[in-house]
Design a protein around this motif. Sequence first.
Motif, PDB file in Angstrom:
ATOM      1  N   GLY A  42      22.992  33.048  43.476  1.00 56.30           N
ATOM      2  CA  GLY A  42      22.247  32.408  42.423  1.00 56.30           C
ATOM      3  C   GLY A  42      23.071  31.637  41.477  1.00 56.30           C
ATOM      4  O   GLY A  42      22.371  31.052  40.492  1.00 56.30           O
ATOM      5  N   GLY A  43      24.390  31.847  41.503  1.00 57.51           N
ATOM      6  CA  GLY A  43      25.214  31.239  40.545  1.00 57.51           C
ATOM      7  C   GLY A  43      26.284  30.719  41.091  1.00 57.51           C
ATOM      8  O   GLY A  43      26.665  30.815  42.239  1.00 57.51           O
ATOM      9  N   THR A  44      27.318  30.222  40.268  1.00 56.23           N
ATOM     10  CA  THR A  44      28.638  29.595  40.703  1.00 56.23           C
ATOM     11  C   THR A  44      29.670  30.148  39.677  1.00 56.23           C
ATOM     12  O   THR A  44      30.698  29.469  39.256  1.00 56.23           O
ATOM     13  N   ARG A  45      29.845  31.572  39.514  1.00 56.31           N
ATOM     14  CA  ARG A  45      30.667  32.359  38.639  1.00 56.31           C
ATOM     15  C   ARG A  45      31.709  33.020  39.587  1.00 56.31           C
ATOM     16  O   ARG A  45      32.693  33.772  38.940  1.00 56.31           O
ATOM     17  N   ALA A  46      31.599  33.048  40.913  1.00 62.00           N
ATOM     18  CA  ALA A  46      32.755  33.729  41.741  1.00 62.00           C
ATOM     19  C   ALA A  46      34.159  33.317  41.455  1.00 62.00           C
ATOM     20  O   ALA A  46      35.069  34.253  41.396  1.00 62.00           O
ATOM     21  N   ARG A  47      34.274  31.902  41.292  1.00 62.46           N
ATOM     22  CA  ARG A  47      35.466  31.584  41.174  1.00 62.46           C
ATOM     23  C   ARG A  47      36.178  32.067  39.822  1.00 62.46           C
ATOM     24  O   ARG A  47      37.481  32.165  39.766  1.00 62.46           O
ATOM     25  N   GLU A  48      35.346  31.949  38.725  1.00 63.17           N
ATOM     26  CA  GLU A  48      35.659  32.480  37.410  1.00 63.17           C
ATOM     27  C   GLU A  48      36.137  33.989  37.441  1.00 63.17           C
ATOM     28  O   GLU A  48      37.085  34.389  36.835  1.00 63.17           O
ATOM     29  N   ILE A  49      35.382  34.615  38.196  1.00 59.95           N
ATOM     30  CA  ILE A  49      35.695  36.241  38.280  1.00 59.95           C
ATOM     31  C   ILE A  49      36.817  36.392  38.911  1.00 59.95           C
ATOM     32  O   ILE A  49      37.878  37.277  38.476  1.00 59.95           O
ATOM     33  N   LEU A  50      37.218  35.717  39.880  1.00 63.76           N
ATOM     34  CA  LEU A  50      38.390  36.066  40.744  1.00 63.76           C
ATOM     35  C   LEU A  50      39.701  35.247  40.668  1.00 63.76           C
ATOM     36  O   LEU A  50      40.709  35.665  41.129  1.00 63.76           O
ATOM     37  N   PHE A  51      39.466  34.166  40.084  1.00 56.73           N
ATOM     38  CA  PHE A  51      40.839  33.162  39.783  1.00 56.73           C
ATOM     39  C   PHE A  51      41.104  33.191  38.162  1.00 56.73           C
ATOM     40  O   PHE A  51      42.323  32.553  38.392  1.00 56.73           O
ATOM     41  N   LYS A  52      40.415  33.242  37.304  1.00 54.53           N
ATOM     42  CA  LYS A  52      40.764  33.273  36.233  1.00 54.53           C
ATOM     43  C   LYS A  52      41.939  34.309  35.692  1.00 54.53           C
ATOM     44  O   LYS A  52      41.700  35.442  36.114  1.00 54.53           O
ATOM     45  N   THR A  53      42.841  33.613  34.932  1.00 52.90           N
ATOM     46  CA  THR A  53      43.878  34.639  34.382  1.00 52.90           C
ATOM     47  C   THR A  53      43.231  35.247  33.178  1.00 52.90           C
ATOM     48  O   THR A  53      42.659  34.830  32.311  1.00 52.90           O
ATOM     49  N   ARG A  54      43.496  36.609  33.091  1.00 56.46           N
ATOM     50  CA  ARG A  54      43.037  37.538  31.894  1.00 56.46           C
ATOM     51  C   ARG A  54      43.920  38.694  31.580  1.00 56.46           C
ATOM     52  O   ARG A  54      44.640  39.226  32.773  1.00 56.46           O
ATOM     53  N   HIS A  55      43.966  39.014  30.643  1.00 60.99           N
ATOM     54  CA  HIS A  55      44.933  40.065  30.243  1.00 60.99           C
ATOM     55  C   HIS A  55      44.363  41.230  30.244  1.00 60.99           C
ATOM     56  O   HIS A  55      43.065  41.612  29.836  1.00 60.99           O
ATOM     57  N   LEU A  56      44.846  42.483  30.755  1.00 57.82           N
ATOM     58  CA  LEU A  56      43.873  43.780  31.114  1.00 57.82           C
ATOM     59  C   LEU A  56      44.814  44.955  30.163  1.00 57.82           C
ATOM     60  O   LEU A  56      46.299  44.759  30.013  1.00 57.82           O
ATOM     61  N   GLN A  57      44.103  45.898  29.730  1.00 67.10           N
ATOM     62  CA  GLN A  57      44.960  46.928  29.137  1.00 67.10           C
ATOM     63  C   GLN A  57      45.538  47.814  30.233  1.00 67.10           C
ATOM     64  O   GLN A  57      44.856  47.997  31.336  1.00 67.10           O
ATOM     65  N   SER A  58      46.536  48.653  29.906  1.00 63.73           N
ATOM     66  CA  SER A  58      46.969  49.672  30.864  1.00 63.73           C
ATOM     67  C   SER A  58      46.078  50.653  31.012  1.00 63.73           C
ATOM     68  O   SER A  58      45.300  50.975  30.137  1.00 63.73           O
ATOM     69  N   VAL A  59      46.309  51.112  32.297  1.00 63.48           N
ATOM     70  CA  VAL A  59      45.563  52.568  32.496  1.00 63.48           C
ATOM     71  C   VAL A  59      45.720  53.721  31.725  1.00 63.48           C
ATOM     72  O   VAL A  59      47.189  53.926  31.696  1.00 63.48           O
ATOM     73  N   LEU A  60      45.213  54.309  31.131  1.00 63.83           N
ATOM     74  CA  LEU A  60      45.675  55.357  30.267  1.00 63.83           C
ATOM     75  C   LEU A  60      45.812  56.760  31.113  1.00 63.83           C
ATOM     76  O   LEU A  60      45.338  56.854  32.143  1.00 63.83           O
ATOM     77  N   THR A  61      46.793  57.461  30.909  1.00 64.79           N
ATOM     78  CA  THR A  61      47.391  58.681  31.471  1.00 64.79           C
ATOM     79  C   THR A  61      47.253  59.779  30.749  1.00 64.79           C
ATOM     80  O   THR A  61      47.539  59.681  29.380  1.00 64.79           O
ATOM     81  N   SER A  62      47.486  61.008  31.010  1.00 57.44           N
ATOM     82  CA  SER A  62      47.425  62.231  30.377  1.00 57.44           C
ATOM     83  C   SER A  62      48.766  62.474  29.864  1.00 57.44           C
ATOM     84  O   SER A  62      49.085  63.302  28.852  1.00 57.44           O
ATOM     85  N   CYS A  63      50.088  61.790  30.459  1.00 57.96           N
ATOM     86  CA  CYS A  63      51.239  62.078  30.098  1.00 57.96           C
ATOM     87  C   CYS A  63      52.007  60.604  30.160  1.00 57.96           C
ATOM     88  O   CYS A  63      52.721  60.342  31.089  1.00 57.96           O
ATOM     89  N   GLU A  64      51.898  59.646  29.051  1.00 58.92           N
ATOM     90  CA  GLU A  64      52.163  58.391  29.374  1.00 58.92           C
ATOM     91  C   GLU A  64      53.836  58.357  29.681  1.00 58.92           C
ATOM     92  O   GLU A  64      54.177  57.702  30.307  1.00 58.92           O
ATOM     93  N   GLU A  65      54.677  59.119  28.798  1.00 62.37           N
ATOM     94  CA  GLU A  65      55.846  58.828  29.144  1.00 62.37           C
ATOM     95  C   GLU A  65      56.613  59.296  30.581  1.00 62.37           C
ATOM     96  O   GLU A  65      57.471  58.996  30.883  1.00 62.37           O
ATOM     97  N   ASP A  66      55.776  59.847  31.340  1.00 59.78           N
ATOM     98  CA  ASP A  66      56.143  60.194  32.761  1.00 59.78           C
ATOM     99  C   ASP A  66      55.421  59.270  33.654  1.00 59.78           C
ATOM    100  O   ASP A  66      55.250  59.671  35.078  1.00 59.78           O
ATOM    101  N   ARG A  67      54.647  58.487  33.469  1.00 61.01           N
ATOM    102  CA  ARG A  67      54.155  57.498  34.190  1.00 61.01           C
ATOM    103  C   ARG A  67      55.452  56.813  35.290  1.00 61.01           C
ATOM    104  O   ARG A  67      56.397  56.750  34.809  1.00 61.01           O
ATOM    105  N   LEU A  68      54.680  56.408  36.358  1.00 61.46           N
ATOM    106  CA  LEU A  68      55.545  55.673  37.147  1.00 61.46           C
ATOM    107  C   LEU A  68      56.102  54.489  36.343  1.00 61.46           C
ATOM    108  O   LEU A  68      55.278  53.695  35.949  1.00 61.46           O
TER     109      LEU A  68
END
Length: 300
Positions: free
Chosen positions: A142-168
Motif C-alpha cells: 500500500g505504499g511506495t517506500r521500498a526503494r527508500e528503504i533498500l537504496f537510500k544511503t544512510r550511516h549506521l553505528q558499529s555493532v557493539l561487542t564485549s571486547c572491542e579491541e579484539d574485534r575482527l
Amino acid sequence: MTKIDGREIPPVHIITFGSPCQNLSNIGNREGLTGSQSSLFYHAIRIIEEMRCATNGTYPVIAVWENVMGAFSSNNRLDFKAVLESFTKTDIPMPASGVWANAGMVRGKDVELCWRVLDARYWGKPTLAQRRRRIFLVADFGGTRAREILFKTRHLQSVLTSCEEDRLSSTSTGRIFAPKTRGKIPVVRPFQERRMRSTAKDKNKTGFHASFGRTNDPFPTLLAGSVNYFSFWYEGEEKEGFIRQLTPLECERLMGLPEGWTALGYEDEVISDYARYKAIGNAIAVPCAAYIMAGITEVL
C-alpha cells in the motif's frame, strides 16, 4: 510454520523471513521453491495474506525476504519470478537478458517491491571480513517506500561487542585476531576448503590453486555444514606458520554478532561448537539487516 494461521496471531507491522535456502543454494540439491524445505516460502506468503485479509489490508505494512544468490538461477531462473509474483499478485515478465539483475523494482496493485544484493564484506564499521552475497527483498504494501528503504544511503553505528579491541579487523588488514606482533607483520590467508576438495577431485589444477586465498582476501561465505580454515604466519617467518580453523567467536565477529552471542542457550546452558557453527552459518550478517531495519524505522 505450516500450522500458523495469519488470521489468528497478533497483527504486526513487519514480517521478516528467509525461507530455507537448501533447495535454492548452488551447493544444494537445486529443487527450487518446490523442494521440501524452501517451499516454506509459500507458507510465509500465505501467513502475510491471511493477516492482511483479517486486518482489512492494514497489517503487515512491510515484509522483508532474504535468501542466497542461487534463488536467481534455480529452476531455470523461474523461482525468482515466482517470488516476485507471489508478493505482487501480478505477472512479472522475465528480463530480456534472461538473467535477473542484482537490484531492481516491480510494482503490483497494492505493493511496491525492491530487491538488492548485499555483500557482507562491504558492510559494518569496520567492514566484515567475510564475502557473503545475499538477496534482500523489501515489499511495501500500500505504499511506495521500498526503494527508500533498500537504496537510500544512510550511516549506521558499529555493532557493539564485549571486547572491542579484539574485534575482527576490516578486509584491508586481513587479520583474524590481534596477537602481540612485536613489530612483526601478521599475514592471514583464508582458503576455500570446499572448492579445494572439489577441484582436487576433478583434477582441476587451476581451480585448485585459486582456492588458496591471498593476503587481505575476505573469508569465504560461512556455511552451516562446514568450518573455514586459514593459514597464519609473520612476514618473513613462513616456515613457522600454521593452519587452523576459525573459532565460533571469530565466526560471530565475521557475521557482526556480539561476542559470545551463540555461546549460551535460553537457560545459560553451554552450546556445543558444532551447534554454534551451524547457527552462525545459517544467520544473516548483522550490518546488512541493520541497514534495512534502519530504513524501515525511518519510513514508519
